[in-house]
Design a protein around this motif. Structure first.
Motif, PDB file in Angstrom:
ATOM      1  N   ALA A 102      40.668  49.821  40.752  1.00 19.39           N
ATOM      2  CA  ALA A 102      41.100  49.052  41.915  1.00 19.39           C
ATOM      3  C   ALA A 102      40.215  47.828  42.124  1.00 19.39           C
ATOM      4  O   ALA A 102      40.705  46.730  42.412  1.00 19.39           O
ATOM      5  N   VAL A 103      38.907  47.995  41.953  1.00 17.58           N
ATOM      6  CA  VAL A 103      37.980  46.873  42.119  1.00 17.58           C
ATOM      7  C   VAL A 103      38.205  45.839  41.020  1.00 17.58           C
ATOM      8  O   VAL A 103      38.255  44.633  41.286  1.00 17.58           O
ATOM      9  N   GLU A 104      38.364  46.291  39.795  1.00 14.52           N
ATOM     10  CA  GLU A 104      38.580  45.358  38.693  1.00 14.52           C
ATOM     11  C   GLU A 104      39.909  44.626  38.823  1.00 14.52           C
ATOM     12  O   GLU A 104      40.012  43.450  38.473  1.00 14.52           O
ATOM     13  N   ALA A 105      40.924  45.293  39.342  1.00 20.28           N
ATOM     14  CA  ALA A 105      42.211  44.634  39.564  1.00 20.28           C
ATOM     15  C   ALA A 105      42.083  43.539  40.619  1.00 20.28           C
ATOM     16  O   ALA A 105      42.655  42.457  40.478  1.00 20.28           O
ATOM     17  N   ALA A 106      41.325  43.798  41.671  1.00 25.23           N
ATOM     18  CA  ALA A 106      41.106  42.791  42.716  1.00 25.23           C
ATOM     19  C   ALA A 106      40.346  41.599  42.155  1.00 25.23           C
ATOM     20  O   ALA A 106      40.673  40.447  42.465  1.00 25.23           O
ATOM     21  N   ILE A 107      39.362  41.849  41.306  1.00 22.92           N
ATOM     22  CA  ILE A 107      38.602  40.763  40.684  1.00 22.92           C
ATOM     23  C   ILE A 107      39.529  39.934  39.804  1.00 22.92           C
ATOM     24  O   ILE A 107      39.496  38.697  39.837  1.00 22.92           O
TER      25      ILE A 107
ATOM     26  N   GLU B 127      41.123  38.264  44.388  1.00 25.23           N
ATOM     27  CA  GLU B 127      41.138  38.686  45.784  1.00 25.23           C
ATOM     28  C   GLU B 127      39.800  39.299  46.165  1.00 25.23           C
ATOM     29  O   GLU B 127      39.023  39.705  45.310  1.00 25.23           O
ATOM     30  N   LYS B 128      39.564  39.367  47.455  1.00 28.78           N
ATOM     31  CA  LYS B 128      38.350  40.023  47.956  1.00 28.78           C
ATOM     32  C   LYS B 128      38.704  41.300  48.703  1.00 28.78           C
ATOM     33  O   LYS B 128      37.854  41.929  49.298  1.00 28.78           O
ATOM     34  N   THR B 129      39.965  41.703  48.634  1.00 29.24           N
ATOM     35  CA  THR B 129      40.432  42.911  49.307  1.00 29.24           C
ATOM     36  C   THR B 129      40.791  43.961  48.260  1.00 29.24           C
ATOM     37  O   THR B 129      41.510  43.676  47.310  1.00 29.24           O
ATOM     38  N   VAL B 130      40.290  45.174  48.467  1.00 28.32           N
ATOM     39  CA  VAL B 130      40.568  46.280  47.550  1.00 28.32           C
ATOM     40  C   VAL B 130      41.306  47.358  48.316  1.00 28.32           C
ATOM     41  O   VAL B 130      40.877  47.786  49.387  1.00 28.32           O
ATOM     42  N   ARG B 131      42.421  47.798  47.758  1.00 28.68           N
ATOM     43  CA  ARG B 131      43.205  48.876  48.363  1.00 28.68           C
ATOM     44  C   ARG B 131      43.151  50.085  47.441  1.00 28.68           C
ATOM     45  O   ARG B 131      43.408  49.985  46.259  1.00 28.68           O
ATOM     46  N   TYR B 132      42.827  51.229  48.022  1.00 26.48           N
ATOM     47  CA  TYR B 132      42.810  52.478  47.275  1.00 26.48           C
ATOM     48  C   TYR B 132      43.321  53.574  48.185  1.00 26.48           C
ATOM     49  O   TYR B 132      42.730  53.833  49.233  1.00 26.48           O
ATOM     50  N   ALA B 133      44.412  54.194  47.770  1.00 26.60           N
ATOM     51  CA  ALA B 133      45.068  55.250  48.561  1.00 26.60           C
ATOM     52  C   ALA B 133      45.360  54.713  49.965  1.00 26.60           C
ATOM     53  O   ALA B 133      46.095  53.756  50.104  1.00 26.60           O
TER      54      ALA B 133
ATOM     55  N   THR C  16      32.320  38.251  49.976  1.00 22.31           N
ATOM     56  CA  THR C  16      32.254  37.287  48.874  1.00 22.31           C
ATOM     57  C   THR C  16      32.650  37.968  47.571  1.00 22.31           C
ATOM     58  O   THR C  16      32.647  39.203  47.472  1.00 22.31           O
ATOM     59  N   VAL C  17      32.956  37.154  46.580  1.00 21.49           N
ATOM     60  CA  VAL C  17      33.260  37.701  45.264  1.00 21.49           C
ATOM     61  C   VAL C  17      32.000  38.323  44.664  1.00 21.49           C
ATOM     62  O   VAL C  17      32.075  39.340  43.972  1.00 21.49           O
ATOM     63  N   ASP C  18      30.844  37.746  44.953  1.00 26.50           N
ATOM     64  CA  ASP C  18      29.588  38.303  44.471  1.00 26.50           C
ATOM     65  C   ASP C  18      29.384  39.729  44.991  1.00 26.50           C
ATOM     66  O   ASP C  18      28.934  40.609  44.255  1.00 26.50           O
ATOM     67  N   GLU C  19      29.743  39.965  46.229  1.00 31.16           N
ATOM     68  CA  GLU C  19      29.642  41.305  46.811  1.00 31.16           C
ATOM     69  C   GLU C  19      30.599  42.266  46.099  1.00 31.16           C
ATOM     70  O   GLU C  19      30.268  43.424  45.857  1.00 31.16           O
TER      71      GLU C  19
END
Length: 68
Positions: free
Chosen positions: A10-15, A19-25, A33-36
């Motif tokens: 999910a994190v890699e898909a957002a990268i 995007e800076k938003t991650v959706r999981y379940a 930030t993208v760095d975060e």
């Protein structure tokens, strides 16, 4: 927190989407930030490697001399 491969995906898909938003379940996390987000990916990867346990080591032997 214990992470799974789905968290990392999910994190890699957002990268990949930029995007800076991650959706999981049923959860949504918005990073500032993208760095975060990249730091979160590193933390998840590190956690997954640590939970995988010890890996077998490969020993390579090199022969630098003349053949028989």
């Amino acid at each position: 927190m214990s992470f799974t491969q789905k968290h990392l995906d999910a994190v890699e898909a957002a990268i990949a989407r930029g995007e800076k938003t991650v959706r999981y379940a049923d959860r949504t996390v918005e990073y500032r930030t993208v760095d975060e987000l990249l730091k979160a990916r590193y933390q998840i990867r590190t956690s997954l490697v640590a939970s995988a346990g010890p890996r077998s080591r490969v020993i390579r032997l090199y022969h630098g001399g003349k053949g028989l």
